[in-house]
Design a protein around this motif. Structure first.
Motif, PDB file in Angstrom:
ATOM      1  N   ASP A 288       1.149  -1.078  -0.069  1.00  0.00           N
ATOM      2  CA  ASP A 288      -0.065   0.000   0.267  1.00  0.00           C
ATOM      3  C   ASP A 288       0.895   1.087  -0.185  1.00  0.00           C
ATOM      4  N   ASP A 289       1.117   2.455  -0.636  1.00  0.00           N
ATOM      5  CA  ASP A 289       1.824   3.775  -1.129  1.00  0.00           C
ATOM      6  C   ASP A 289       2.640   3.201  -1.210  1.00  0.00           C
ATOM      7  N   THR A 290       3.068   1.831  -1.922  1.00  0.00           N
ATOM      8  CA  THR A 290       4.556   1.581  -2.372  1.00  0.00           C
ATOM      9  C   THR A 290       4.372   1.160  -3.572  1.00  0.00           C
ATOM     10  N   ASN A 373      -4.811  10.532  -8.451  1.00  0.00           N
ATOM     11  CA  ASN A 373      -3.899  10.851  -8.014  1.00  0.00           C
ATOM     12  C   ASN A 373      -4.130  10.414  -6.420  1.00  0.00           C
ATOM     13  N   HIS A 374      -3.320   9.104  -5.902  1.00  0.00           N
ATOM     14  CA  HIS A 374      -4.157   9.340  -4.308  1.00  0.00           C
ATOM     15  C   HIS A 374      -2.421   9.687  -4.053  1.00  0.00           C
ATOM     16  N   THR A 375      -1.380   9.849  -4.237  1.00  0.00           N
ATOM     17  CA  THR A 375      -0.044   9.797  -3.032  1.00  0.00           C
ATOM     18  C   THR A 375       0.408  11.431  -3.477  1.00  0.00           C
ATOM     19  N   THR A 481     -12.017  15.782  -3.212  1.00  0.00           N
ATOM     20  CA  THR A 481     -12.555  15.543  -1.814  1.00  0.00           C
ATOM     21  C   THR A 481     -12.909  14.095  -1.238  1.00  0.00           C
ATOM     22  N   ASN A 482     -12.131  12.790  -0.805  1.00  0.00           N
ATOM     23  CA  ASN A 482     -13.197  11.843  -1.034  1.00  0.00           C
ATOM     24  C   ASN A 482     -14.402  11.912  -0.010  1.00  0.00           C
ATOM     25  N   GLY A 483     -14.403  10.364  -0.030  1.00  0.00           N
ATOM     26  CA  GLY A 483     -15.804  10.580   0.605  1.00  0.00           C
ATOM     27  C   GLY A 483     -16.529   9.031   1.087  1.00  0.00           C
ATOM     28  N   LYS A 669       2.113  14.160   3.852  1.00  0.00           N
ATOM     29  CA  LYS A 669       1.926  12.599   3.405  1.00  0.00           C
ATOM     30  C   LYS A 669       0.862  11.706   3.555  1.00  0.00           C
ATOM     31  N   GLU A 670      -0.058  12.252   3.727  1.00  0.00           N
ATOM     32  CA  GLU A 670      -1.156  11.731   3.635  1.00  0.00           C
ATOM     33  C   GLU A 670      -1.716  12.139   2.455  1.00  0.00           C
ATOM     34  N   ALA A 671      -2.518  11.902   1.712  1.00  0.00           N
ATOM     35  CA  ALA A 671      -3.464  12.375   0.067  1.00  0.00           C
ATOM     36  C   ALA A 671      -4.703  12.916   0.495  1.00  0.00           C
ATOM     37  N   SER A 672      -5.254  11.930   1.617  1.00  0.00           N
ATOM     38  CA  SER A 672      -6.634  12.333   2.426  1.00  0.00           C
ATOM     39  C   SER A 672      -6.565  11.760   3.715  1.00  0.00           C
ATOM     40  N   GLY A 673      -6.899  10.217   3.329  1.00  0.00           N
ATOM     41  CA  GLY A 673      -7.623   9.530   4.369  1.00  0.00           C
ATOM     42  C   GLY A 673      -8.738  10.222   4.458  1.00  0.00           C
ATOM     43  N   THR A 674      -9.385   8.256   4.843  1.00  0.00           N
ATOM     44  CA  THR A 674     -11.330   7.477   4.665  1.00  0.00           C
ATOM     45  C   THR A 674     -12.086   7.448   5.780  1.00  0.00           C
TER      46      THR A 674
HETATM   47  C1  Z57 Z   1      -3.450   3.889  -0.897  1.00  0.00           C
HETATM   48  O1  Z57 Z   1      -4.163   2.908  -0.066  1.00  0.00           O
HETATM   49  C2  Z57 Z   1      -3.922   4.927  -1.641  1.00  0.00           C
HETATM   50  C3  Z57 Z   1      -2.860   6.310  -1.852  1.00  0.00           C
HETATM   51  C4  Z57 Z   1      -2.286   4.840  -2.529  1.00  0.00           C
HETATM   52  O2  Z57 Z   1      -0.578   5.414  -3.190  1.00  0.00           O
HETATM   53  C5  Z57 Z   1      -2.000   3.755  -2.725  1.00  0.00           C
HETATM   54 BR1  Z57 Z   1      -1.142   2.518  -4.020  1.00  0.00          BR
HETATM   55  C6  Z57 Z   1      -2.992   2.525  -1.870  1.00  0.00           C
HETATM   56  C7  Z57 Z   1      -4.454   6.021  -0.581  1.00  0.00           C
HETATM   57  C8  Z57 Z   1      -3.826   6.942   0.505  1.00  0.00           C
HETATM   58  O3  Z57 Z   1      -2.740   6.858   1.318  1.00  0.00           O
HETATM   59  C9  Z57 Z   1      -4.827   7.873   1.046  1.00  0.00           C
HETATM   60  O4  Z57 Z   1      -4.197   8.835   2.068  1.00  0.00           O
HETATM   61  C10 Z57 Z   1      -6.097   7.925   0.631  1.00  0.00           C
HETATM   62  O5  Z57 Z   1      -7.216   8.323   1.052  1.00  0.00           O
HETATM   63  C11 Z57 Z   1      -6.271   6.544  -0.644  1.00  0.00           C
HETATM   64  O6  Z57 Z   1      -5.593   5.990  -0.758  1.00  0.00           O
HETATM   65  C12 Z57 Z   1      -7.723   7.168  -0.968  1.00  0.00           C
HETATM   66  O7  Z57 Z   1      -7.632   8.416  -1.641  1.00  0.00           O
END
Ligand code: Z57
Length: 840
Positions: A288-290, A373-375, A481-483, A669-674
């Motif tokens: 996740d996120d890498t 884009n998510h990150t 913005t996410n929901g 660092k955290e794009a959004s969080g849900t």
């Molecule tokens: C992932 O779960 C997210 C970003 C990524 O680049 C990858 Br790969 C997997 C997450 C973010 O870390 C969250 O901050 C965000 O809320 C979520 O994606 C949904 O947008």
């Protein structure tokens, strides 16, 4: 012909009614019918699992009827369709959600009770489909729910992984992984459609030729081909007849390919090749996120994207007999760069297979795609080596070079001589042997819109990660913005609170979350506060019982339930939370009579199997738990529980019981969080940094109802620029020193002073995520939380106001924005028609 007078003609009506009827009677008959003919059991032999299957199938029948009518309606109305391409869909259990969305949860519960069966127990027999890692996959699932609820024609496309996210076990404090065999008892929810199987090519080389019309053409001669078999799951909207589908592809070996080998007498070789093909949809990558730049991962991405685009084209041609208007009837959303190879693939299909010229194909492609884009993390940006790419997808590499050539020619006209900018914008990075294809650049160039997932994140994309693209085409950038869906995250997950809310303000909030504002008027009502507290208390008791059963830890349900559940990642800073726990532990040790607020610290989350530091953090949490939970001198004031195998089902229970939500990522660092949204929706207060969507949550609930801590993003950048030195913070903070020394001396590791060295070294000498810089602010804020919790009435008031002000964070709001501003699609209401003999 003889008259069939023996059979009463109401028999036909009864069969039909069993599959669609919503009365108690027909639901009961439906479940018995599916038990008998689906499971082959009667009530003597049936296990709880059989009953679960019968309930699931009874719901599936009802949805399939509506699915057929939905599909028909979409064709009759020439509707534009949204295609959501995602490598992950973290759906969670389906059956409870289907009951909810069909509006018959209570009725089915009653019907089962009459036979001595407990619906909630039976629903737990469903093996959760965990075809995602975390936020990104769960977001896709929430969006499918909202698309259907808003009556938008939509298809989710992805991979039918045979093994979803691994099952996490804790052994001796360490994470261990076990395969998630989610399909081994069958899947009541999917329908396979082998007649729509799709062929996908891999490897080989390309040849060019001039066709009979004198046009230059390219032929891709692959090294091997694989079939994709689609599996559909119905996605019902809440309280509407729209049922969309999630279409997931399973890889199977192609027969032609096998036959060659079989005919050559190489039986075992042929079977080995078969296994190679079927590997493609075998397992979800657990990062996740890498990124893990593995060949199989690129194969997975191309496989599902190619199947999906061919499927879209097949249906479009069947309907319109032309591809000229493809972009007017399809909006294709790229969930991160994972499906971004689709841009080159659509070009290939239009040009090589459907003989379109480049300009028209490019116009259609650019107008079909949009990219989310998510990150902001550099380690999460996908870059494939040109070598690997060319070996696997030789034709796509040619197309990408051509896109790049044309794109950079335009860039050069606009910025003559600005070679550095041109190098940054190029789809290709580097020189020679280690050249890379930049998938984010491909996604940007090939899409009409590019969006971030929270206001701060979109701003940082524009200023930083995608700055050059923003300067080139600012009109492409947009924030969404996410929901999260209130159906799963409140109605299904927290029935007690949902019932109270509906009692007070009616049920409109379920599809219009802004209605929750009406709860504000009760925030000062003592009776309402009392009930609000009792509900949280009951949810806490349920969770406490779970913790007792699973972890054998007794927790005090009057203590503050302080929760951090999310993937393990250094930037999310679970370690900072641990530093706080040890700080409190030291305070009690120093002064046993210190008046400390009793807290239960609850953790949950998986670490990527190859992420050593994240796994060591899990070990530390469990080691601290072992010391703290058993220490009689604490008199039960601190408890720590790490709940193993955190997943969607578990999270529903946790959000309902949480009081404090930990959202403490390093700013920027955290794009959004849900998860942050789900906690607040369920009445937890947030302790958080100004990161991702926390910023907007705080705006909505009011600064006085949010516990803010830590550096802001500009402060983080400044500190980094001037040279951050964790030692400066360490040397001047005695409480922090005490914490670090306690870990270092082996207090939590039976005297082993080496075990946690990697964590301590990274903090003391690098501290990439600035835990030390934020330590004091975090501790001070936690002290304020403790004081606030003691003002019970005011805490409850803040909790009510958090729930009441979460309207913005409904995925319905997010999806209506996508519909209006990105996809340009409109709702298409679907009528429900009962079965009729003309259907034959
Ligand atoms: C992932 O779960 C997210 C970003 C990524 O680049 C990858 Br790969 C997997 C997450 C973010 O870390 C969250 O901050 C965000 O809320 C979520 O994606 C949904 O947008």
């Amino acid at each position: 012909a003889p008259q069939d007078t023996q059979v009463p003609d109401s028999g036909l009506v009864r069969v039909e009614d069993d599959r669609t009827g919503m009365s108690e009677q027909s639901l009961k008959r439906a479940i018995v019918d599916n038990l008998h003919y689906g499971q082959g059991k009667d009530n003597y032999f049936a296990t709880p699992y059989d009953y679960y299957m019968a309930i699931a199938r009874s719901m599936r029948d009802r949805l399939i009827k509506r699915r057929i009518q939905t599909a028909r309606t979409h064709i009759q109305e020439d509707s534009k369709v949204v295609y959501y391409l995602s490598a992950e869909f973290l759906m969670g259990r389906y059956t409870g959600n289907s009951l909810i969305n069909l509006g018959i949860y209570e009725r089915v519960r009653k019907v089962l009770r009459e036979s001595g069966l407990e619906l909630d127990d039976l629903l737990e027999k469903e093996h959760e489909p965990g075809l995602g890692n975390g936020g990104l996959g769960r977001l896709a699932a929430c969006y499918l729910d909202s698309l259907a609820t808003l009556e938008i024609p939509a298809v989710g496309y992805g991979i039918r992984y045979e093994f979803g996210i691994f099952e996490q076990e804790i052994r001796n404090g360490w994470q261990a992984e076990r395969p998630d065999k989610w399909l081994s008892f069958g899947n009541a929810w999917e329908v396979s459609l082998p007649e729509y199987r799709t062929e996908v090519k891999f490897g080989g080389h390309t040849e060019s030729y001039t066709d009979t019309k004198g046009r230059y053409q390219t032929n891709w001669i692959p090294e091997h081909t694989v079939f994709g078999i689609p599996y559909d799951t119905p996605i019902p909207g809440y309280g509407v007849n729209t049922v969309n589908i999630l279409r997931l592809w399973k890889a199977e070996s192609s027969n032609e390919f096998d036959l060659d080998a079989f005919n050559a007498g190489d039986y075992l070789g042929a079977v080995a090749n078969k296994m190679f093909s079927e590997n493609i949809s075998k397992v979800l990558y657990p990062n996740d996120d890498t990124v893990q730049g593995k060949e199989l991962r690129l194969e997975q991405q191309y496989f599902f994207v190619s199947c999906s685009l061919q499927d879209i084209i097949r249906r479009h041609i069947y309907h319109y007999n032309s591809l000229d208007n493809l972009h007017e009837k399809s909006a294709i959303q790229l969930n991160d760069t994972h499906p971004s190879i689709g841009i080159a693939e659509l070009m290939r299909l239009l040009i090589d297979v459907h003989q379109m010229d480049w300009e028209q194909a490019w116009h259609i492609t650019q107008n079909c795609f949009a990219y989310t884009n998510h990150t902001l993390l550099p380690e999460a940006l996908e870059r494939w080596s040109v070598n690997l790419f060319g070996r696997l997808l030789p034709r796509h590499l040619e197309i990408i070079y051509e896109i790049n050539f044309r794109f950079l020619s335009e860039v050069r006209k606009r910025y003559p001589g600005d070679n550095e900018r041109i190098a940054r914008l190029s789809l290709i990075e580097g020189e020679g042997a280690d050249k890379k294809v930049r998938m984010a650049n491909l996604a940007c160039v090939g899409s009409r819109k590019i969006n971030g997932v929270a206001a701060l994140h979109t701003k940082l994309l524009q200023q930083d990660v995608l700055r050059d693209f923003y300067e080139l085409a600012p009109e492409k950038f947009i924030n969404k913005t996410n929901g999260v869906t209130p159906r799963r995250w409140l109605l299904l997950g927290n029935p007690r609170l949902s019932n109270l809310i509906t009692e007070k303000i009616g049920e409109a909030w379920i599809t219009n979350l802004d209605e929750l504002r009406k709860l504000e008027q009760f925030a000062d009502d003592p009776q309402f506060r009392q009930t609000w507290r009792e509900i949280k208390q009951a949810n806490k008791q349920d969770l406490a019982a779970y913790i007792e059963r699973k972890n054998h830890i007794q927790v005090d349900t009057n203590s503050l339930f302080d929760v951090q559940v999310k993937r393990l990642h250094e930037y999310k800073r679970q370690l900072l939370n641990v530093l706080h726990i040890i700080t409190l532990y030291n305070r009690i040790k120093r002064n046993p009579n210190e008046d400390i607020l009793p807290r239960t610290f609850i953790f949950g989350g998986k670490a990527a199997p190859g992420y050593f530091i994240a796994k060591l953090i899990i070990k530390l949490i469990n080691s601290v738990a072992a010391v703290v939970n058993d220490d009689p001198s604490l008199e039960g004031r601190l408890k720590v529980a790490f709940l193993s195998n955190y997943n969607v089902s578990m999270s529903q229970q946790i959000y309902a019981a949480a009081e404090l939500s930990e959202q403490i990522s390093t700013a920027g660092k955290e794009a959004s969080g849900t998860g942050n949204m789900k906690f607040a929706l369920n009445g937890a207060l947030t302790i958080g940094t100004l990161d991702g969507a926390n910023v907007e949550i705080r705006e909505e609930v009011g600064a006085e109802n949010f516990f803010l801590c830590g550096l802001t993003t500009p402060e983080v950048y400044e500190l980094k620029a001037k040279g951050y030195n964790p030692q400066e913070y360490y040397q001047s903070n005695s409480e922090l020193q005490e914490v670090i020394r306690l870990i270092a001396c082996g207090h939590f590791s039976d005297g082993d002073s080496q075990l946690f060295r990697p964590l301590l070294d990274s903090l003391l000498y690098n501290d990439k995520y600035m835990l030390f810089a934020d330590y004091q602010s975090y501790i001070d804020t936690q002290d304020r939380v403790s004081q606030a919790y003691r003002q019970e009435d005011n805490w409850t008031r803040m909790s009510i106001l958090n729930t009441a002000r979460m309207g913005k964070f409904s995925s319905d709001r997010a999806i209506s924005e996508y519909c209006k501003e990105i996809w340009h699609v409109e709702p298409v209401p679907v009528e429900f028609k009962e079965y009729s003999p003309e259907d034959m």
